[in-house]
Design a protein around this motif. Structure first.
Motif, PDB file in Angstrom:
ATOM      1  N   ILE A   1      -4.442  -4.028   3.859  1.00  0.00           N
ATOM      2  CA  ILE A   1      -4.206  -3.635   5.247  1.00  0.00           C
ATOM      3  C   ILE A   1      -2.712  -3.528   5.527  1.00  0.00           C
ATOM      4  CG2 ILE A   1      -4.250  -4.549   7.609  1.00  0.00           C
ATOM      5  CD1 ILE A   1      -6.807  -3.245   7.084  1.00  0.00           C
ATOM      6  N   GLU A   2      -1.963  -4.529   5.122  1.00  0.00           N
ATOM      7  CA  GLU A   2      -0.521  -4.522   5.371  1.00  0.00           C
ATOM      8  C   GLU A   2       0.148  -3.366   4.645  1.00  0.00           C
ATOM      9  OE1 GLU A   2       1.056  -6.302   7.593  1.00  0.00           O
ATOM     10  OE2 GLU A   2      -0.898  -7.178   8.097  1.00  0.00           O
ATOM     11  N   GLU A   3      -0.303  -3.076   3.445  1.00  0.00           N
ATOM     12  CA  GLU A   3       0.256  -1.954   2.687  1.00  0.00           C
ATOM     13  C   GLU A   3      -0.022  -0.632   3.403  1.00  0.00           C
ATOM     14  OE1 GLU A   3       0.064  -1.708  -1.834  1.00  0.00           O
ATOM     15  OE2 GLU A   3      -1.478  -0.247  -1.248  1.00  0.00           O
ATOM     16  N   GLU A   4      -1.233  -0.495   3.918  1.00  0.00           N
ATOM     17  CA  GLU A   4      -1.613   0.741   4.607  1.00  0.00           C
ATOM     18  C   GLU A   4      -0.848   0.905   5.922  1.00  0.00           C
ATOM     19  OE1 GLU A   4      -6.062   0.447   2.682  1.00  0.00           O
ATOM     20  OE2 GLU A   4      -5.700  -0.196   4.741  1.00  0.00           O
ATOM     21  N   LEU A   5      -0.682  -0.194   6.654  1.00  0.00           N
ATOM     22  CA  LEU A   5       0.072  -0.125   7.899  1.00  0.00           C
ATOM     23  C   LEU A   5       1.533   0.228   7.647  1.00  0.00           C
ATOM     24  CD1 LEU A   5      -1.346  -3.197   9.849  1.00  0.00           C
ATOM     25  CD2 LEU A   5      -1.800  -0.774  10.286  1.00  0.00           C
ATOM     26  N   ALA A   6       2.102  -0.338   6.593  1.00  0.00           N
ATOM     27  CA  ALA A   6       3.498  -0.047   6.266  1.00  0.00           C
ATOM     28  C   ALA A   6       3.697   1.439   5.982  1.00  0.00           C
ATOM     29  CB  ALA A   6       3.936  -0.878   5.069  1.00  0.00           C
ATOM     30  N   ALA A   7       2.686   2.079   5.369  1.00  0.00           N
ATOM     31  CA  ALA A   7       2.785   3.502   5.067  1.00  0.00           C
ATOM     32  C   ALA A   7       2.675   4.367   6.315  1.00  0.00           C
ATOM     33  CB  ALA A   7       1.698   3.891   4.070  1.00  0.00           C
TER      34      ALA A   7
END
Length: 320
Positions: free
Chosen positions: A303-309
């Motif tokens: 989730i955090e990786e996707e939000l960062a993108a």
């Protein structure tokens, strides 16, 4: 022949036991695309039932895993029979090599490959493992309560095992075998009502479904209904080895494991562990709980990786 590839998994789970299936279900219930690669050789397959698992007391280990696979598939997860023989990092995650030459890819890896029990090299032990030959009083003790139990001394755990089993039967003996108990243990054994039988054990004898006893080196047959051993427990994983992780001695001195933090994270970013591969003493319930925790952490990390993108890159503030 061209290598077959399957892409697009959020997570690949290597190992389809209680830990792996629980972790995969946690991911699937979060609408993650997850694949479980399972070699089909669970450690507890010889046991008649799973214990200390609320609501599933006495369930066949294989039946429990069958239901777990069905639960996973119902949430959209996938299960593939196969053995992982290696892994490598890619630009967007990991590629896992299977024994049949195919490759599966995932953004994260959860490894739950369990451990191997290295049994004492005594004739009759391996054939009776999980039935008349036991190791854990919490897993199997109730089933041999009040019976004649011999604890085979092969290491430092023998006195500990004998004392625990003495609560379940007043007919427990410690078979000194190759590792006689130290003098400092004798008062504890005596207080627990455990007698010490000297002499090396040369074999376990009896019918396949019924133990007659142990044969001592002087020819004596000591009648017993069950024998307790302390196997050396060793976690091995070609996947983890290929990624640069190495097994280390377990703090209990009972074998080797791969270290991970309480969430399952390892020293390799994106690789998580759960179950006996990280915790040699974990029972089915403990392994399942660790798998759920690791699965939740994998989802949170994604989730955090996707939000960062999706978010704009931070702009450096000018220095006043």
């Amino acid at each position: 022949m061209a290598v077959q590839q399957q892409d697009g998994y959020d997570a690949v789970v290597v190992g389809g036991g209680a830990a792996g299936l629980s972790g995969a279900i946690a991911l699937a219930r979060s609408r993650r695309r997850v694949l479980v690669v399972d070699a089909g050789s669970p450690r507890n397959a010889p046991a008649a039932g799973v214990h200390n698992l609320i609501g599933r007391e006495g369930t066949s280990p294989l039946a429990l895993l069958e239901q777990g696979r069905a639960d996973l598939v119902a949430y959209g997860g996938e299960v593939r029979r196969g053995r992982a023989v290696g892994a490598r990092r890619t630009d967007d995650g990991f590629a896992v090599d299977l024994e049949d030459g195919s490759v599966v890819r995932g953004r994260r890896l959860l490894v739950t490959t369990g451990l191997e029990d290295e049994l004492p090299d005594v004739p009759g032990v391996a054939e009776r493992w999980g039935h008349q030959v036991l190791h854990c009083p919490f897993c199997h003790g109730w089933e041999v309560r009040d019976q004649r139990i011999g604890v085979l001394a092969t290491g430092a755990m023998a006195t500990h095992q004998a004392v625990l089993f003495s609560r379940l039967s007043d007919r427990v003996v410690l078979l000194a075998h190759d590792v006689p108990p130290p003098a400092s243990d004798l008062p504890r054994l005596a207080a627990a009502g455990v007698a010490v039988v000297t002499g090396r054990v040369t074999a376990l004898e009896g019918e396949p479904d019924r133990l007659a006893g142990v044969r001592l080196e002087d020819g004596t047959l000591l009648p017993l209904d069950a024998v307790v051993v302390a196997p050396r427990m060793v976690a091995r994983s070609a996947v983890l080895d290929a990624l640069g992780l190495e097994p280390v001695p377990h703090p209990t001195g009972t074998g080797q494991h791969y270290p991970a933090d309480p969430t399952g994270r390892t020293g390799v970013a994106g690789v998580f562990l759960a179950g006996n591969v990280a915790d040699l003493t974990a029972q089915v319930g403990t392994s399942a709980a660790a798998g759920t925790t690791a699965g939740a952490m994998v989802h949170a990390e994604l989730i955090e990786e996707e939000l960062a993108a999706l978010l704009p890159a931070p702009v450096d503030q000018p220095v006043a």
